[in-house]
Motif scaffolding. Structure first.
Motif, mmCIF file in Angstrom:
data_model
loop_
_atom_site.group_PDB
_atom_site.id
_atom_site.type_symbol
_atom_site.label_atom_id
_atom_site.label_comp_id
_atom_site.label_asym_id
_atom_site.label_seq_id
_atom_site.Cartn_x
_atom_site.Cartn_y
_atom_site.Cartn_z
ATOM 1 N N THR A 45 9.691 2.068 -11.243
ATOM 2 C CA THR A 45 8.740 1.881 -12.397
ATOM 3 C C THR A 45 8.275 0.605 -12.388
ATOM 4 O OG1 THR A 45 10.350 3.010 -13.863
ATOM 5 C CG2 THR A 45 9.078 1.460 -14.823
ATOM 6 N N GLN A 46 9.022 -0.566 -11.533
ATOM 7 C CA GLN A 46 8.617 -1.791 -11.410
ATOM 8 C C GLN A 46 7.329 -1.770 -10.431
ATOM 9 O OE1 GLN A 46 11.697 -3.993 -9.225
ATOM 10 N NE2 GLN A 46 9.787 -5.871 -8.805
ATOM 11 N N VAL A 47 7.468 -1.024 -9.500
ATOM 12 C CA VAL A 47 6.270 -0.855 -8.549
ATOM 13 C C VAL A 47 5.047 -0.307 -9.269
ATOM 14 C CG1 VAL A 47 5.657 0.527 -6.542
ATOM 15 C CG2 VAL A 47 7.836 -0.498 -6.370
ATOM 16 N N VAL A 48 5.214 0.793 -9.905
ATOM 17 C CA VAL A 48 4.192 1.455 -10.640
ATOM 18 C C VAL A 48 3.454 0.339 -11.552
ATOM 19 C CG1 VAL A 48 3.427 3.310 -12.139
ATOM 20 C CG2 VAL A 48 5.082 3.730 -10.352
ATOM 21 N N ASP A 49 4.317 -0.323 -12.498
ATOM 22 C CA ASP A 49 3.688 -1.175 -13.314
ATOM 23 C C ASP A 49 2.909 -2.296 -12.906
ATOM 24 O OD1 ASP A 49 4.758 0.261 -15.307
ATOM 25 O OD2 ASP A 49 6.621 -0.952 -15.800
ATOM 26 N N SER A 50 3.457 -2.852 -11.720
ATOM 27 C CA SER A 50 2.877 -3.898 -10.993
ATOM 28 C C SER A 50 1.451 -3.536 -10.408
ATOM 29 C CB SER A 50 3.826 -4.250 -9.703
ATOM 30 O OG SER A 50 5.071 -5.055 -10.573
ATOM 31 N N LEU A 51 1.523 -2.135 -9.723
ATOM 32 C CA LEU A 51 0.179 -1.760 -9.436
ATOM 33 C C LEU A 51 -0.709 -1.412 -10.450
ATOM 34 C CD1 LEU A 51 1.833 0.839 -6.857
ATOM 35 C CD2 LEU A 51 0.643 -1.282 -6.270
ATOM 36 N N LYS A 52 -0.374 -0.859 -11.693
ATOM 37 C CA LYS A 52 -1.157 -0.684 -12.697
ATOM 38 C C LYS A 52 -1.829 -2.070 -13.315
ATOM 39 C CE LYS A 52 0.481 1.866 -16.178
ATOM 40 N NZ LYS A 52 1.486 2.408 -17.005
ATOM 41 N N ARG A 53 -0.898 -2.986 -13.243
ATOM 42 C CA ARG A 53 -1.480 -4.335 -13.822
ATOM 43 C C ARG A 53 -2.690 -4.901 -12.841
ATOM 44 N NH1 ARG A 53 3.970 -5.186 -15.062
ATOM 45 N NH2 ARG A 53 4.326 -6.482 -13.190
#
Length: 313
Positions: A45-53
């Motif tokens: 989730t941390q990876v995905v959220d950081s990529l989305k930002r």
């Protein structure tokens, strides 16, 4: 669940996401292995959220093991001419990814979430956040790899190939022990190999130079077995290999090599003969490993492959 393009799911762009400067990178494929050594839903989730930002919309492909990553990336390559693939797993999964994609106009990135993360250490990626920051920055260099050809198969490798004791130790790792002990499973296999010692020598030929050795490690990267520097002169971005030939079959010689690796010392030339080459042959019939996975027995041929793909630095 085996990975296929029809089973993929996309993390949608949020209204607050920033636009990534290069449109080619806007929808990377994210290969994740839930069985990897440091996987957790929170970390993904941390990876995905950081990529989305950063304006990246990852297409997530969960794979249970490296064997599933290979056909997954073959399918990606068929539908995407210039795929951008992020590997959030270990070295074995990254190896499967490069073999699934093959040489060509791909861009690759790695995040350290595996049992073994030698590639991430080689790139100097200190943490998950550091890896994500590098992906968002988008700086790349052309990756050079090795191609191992056996009698009935061929495989690319990014880090190293080994034959002799090195291959036998990897061959002897038991899946259950690896799941439970992680890197400790290799130490346990090494202990068993020491008890059942094989003193047979093998011949290698490197750019025409012959060498009789007990074990050979073909280094495409400087690190080996984790963060240990076996071959400081090796470079992922320069075609060709540094080749460590252990020319003595005595167990005490290996203890000295292991001690020097643990202490970060250079191993004396009396223990290891070093060769440099872009092509070589294993002429024996010993076990062979590439990137930490057993692949078969010799004889075999290895060739350097330049400009295999672009790798995020």
């Amino acid at each position: 669940m085996a990975c296929s393009l029809s089973q993929r799911y996309v993390v949608r762009r949020t209204r607050t996401a920033a636009k990534h400067p290069d449109p080619m990178y806007s929808s990377p494929f994210l290969i994740i292995n839930p069985d990897s050594g440091s996987f957790s839903r929170r970390r993904i989730t941390q990876v995905v959220d950081s990529l989305k930002r950063s304006g990246l919309i990852p297409v997530i492909h969960p794979v249970r093991n490296p064997a599933e990553a290979l056909p997954c990336c073959q399918a990606i390559r068929r539908v995407q001419e210039h795929p951008f693939v992020i590997v959030a797993a270990g070295d074995g999964t990254f190896n499967a990814v490069i073999n699934g994609l093959g040489p060509g106009p791909s861009t690759l990135a790695v995040l350290p979430l595996g049992t073994s993360n030698v590639l991430a250490a080689e790139l100097g990626i200190s943490s998950l956040d550091d890896g994500i920051a590098r992906i968002c920055a988008g700086k790349t260099k052309p990756l050079s790899v090795g191609l191992l050809e056996l009698a009935a198969s061929r495989r690319y490798f990014a880090l190293m190939a080994g034959s002799g004791l090195d291959g036998a130790v990897v061959d002897g790792v038991r899946p259950g022990e690896k799941r439970l002990l992680k890197q400790g499973a290799y130490a346990l296999s090494a202990f068993r190999a020491t008890l059942a010692w094989d003193s047979e020598m093998q011949e290698i030929v490197a750019d025409g130079k012959r060498c009789l050795c007990h074990t050979v490690v073909v280094c495409n990267a400087s690190r080996y077995g984790g963060s240990f520097r076996l071959s400081p002169n090796s470079d992922l971005f320069r075609p060709g290999f540094e080749i460590a030939c252990v020319t003595s079959s005595h167990r005490r010689g290996y203890l000295a090599i292991a001690r020097n690796l643990l202490l970060g010392r250079r191993t004396p030339d009396t223990a290891i003969t070093w060769l440099s080459a872009a092509e070589l042959e294993f002429r024996g019939t010993k076990a062979i490993q590439i990137d930490g996975d057993f692949v078969g027995y010799g004889p075999a041929r290895i060739t350097a492959v330049a400009d295999f793909a672009q790798l995020i630095m």
